[in-house]
Design a protein around this motif. Structure first.
Motif: not given
Length: 263
Positions: A15-21, A24-28, A201-213
């Motif tokens: 429940g405490q996961w961020t939207p970026h995480k 990232l999980l759906f992208s992976v 698209f998955n590459i962009f998600v990884a670049l944008l969301c990795a630092n906000h996990v």
């Protein structure tokens, strides 16, 4: 101290996961899915579990090897990304983002080779391959799989067998091999090229969301302006050594400091 969402695998605090995480999980997960599908198709072809898999094994051996290699890279990449996401590890996610690029290159190689082979003079390429590249065993495999004999007819570069002989009623393999290659290669390159936009698209998600996990800002490192240096430590040692201890002082015998003197 570590944050609560950084303890264990982070599953107990979903429940405490961020939207970026979550993104990232759906992208992976999508990377894992089409990597698993590619590996399943490759294994099914290697073990000849679908009709005419033998033909692809002989005629498109290089594409089969590339599919296996690309699927292996995709599965490895997805496992690394899933590990970094669950562990909230930004260094592991950086490796995941880096591995997405070799995966993209391998996918583009499959699509390019498949499209070039099917769209540019496929019949001439098959003529050359049958006469110069295929071994007698390879021709026999194609003949048994497609139920044909020889290339144009039974007297043209045929590998003799129980079903294939000079007066056999079986037709030549040119037409059936051409239709199979045109259909099979079309499925390969169209499927791969349809997955390329999703992979980008998955590459962009990884670049944008990795630092906000996690909700932590930055890398959790003390800013440079607040770090202690050797000079600061030396100055601190010097100040401690020069601490002046006050001398013992005696209170004067004045009634100003003693209320009991008034009585």
């Amino acid at each position: 101290m570590l944050e609560k969402d950084e303890i264990g695998l982070g599953i107990e605090s979903v429940g405490q996961w961020t939207p970026h995480k979550w993104c990232l999980l759906f992208s992976v997960t999508t990377v894992f899915v089409y990597g698993l599908i590619g590996m399943t198709c490759a294994i099914a072809t290697w073990f000849r579990t679908w009709p005419h898999a033998d033909v692809m094994y002989v005629a498109d051996y290089d594409i089969l090897v590339l599919i296996t290699l690309a699927a292996s890279i995709l599965l490895l990449t997805s496992i690394v990304g899933l590990t970094g996401t669950l562990l909230n590890s930004r260094p592991i996610l950086a490796v995941y983002a880096l591995l997405l690029w070799p995966s993209l290159i391998s996918m583009l190689c499959i699509g390019y080779i498949g499209y070039k082979r099917s769209a540019l003079s496929l019949d001439r390429k098959l003529n050359l391959a049958w006469s110069q590249w295929y071994t007698p065993v390879g021709r026999l495999i194609i003949q048994d799989s497609l139920q044909c004999c020889g290339y144009y007819n039974a007297l043209h570069d045929a590998t003799p067998s129980i079903r294939c002989y000079s007066r056999t009623p079986l037709p030549g393999c040119k037409g059936r091999l051409y239709r199979f290659e045109q259909e099979n290669l079309g499925v390969v390159w169209s499927t791969v090229f349809s997955l390329v936009p999703l992979h980008i698209f998955n590459i962009f998600v990884a670049l944008l969301c990795a630092n906000h996990v996690t909700k932590r800002f930055g890398k959790g490192i003390t800013p440079k302006g607040y770090r202690l240096t050797r000079v600061d430590l030396k100055l601190a040692d010097g100040r401690v050594g020069r601490v002046v201890v006050p001398e013992l002082s005696r209170a004067p015998s004045s009634m100003t400091f003693r209320e009991d003197r008034a009585y």
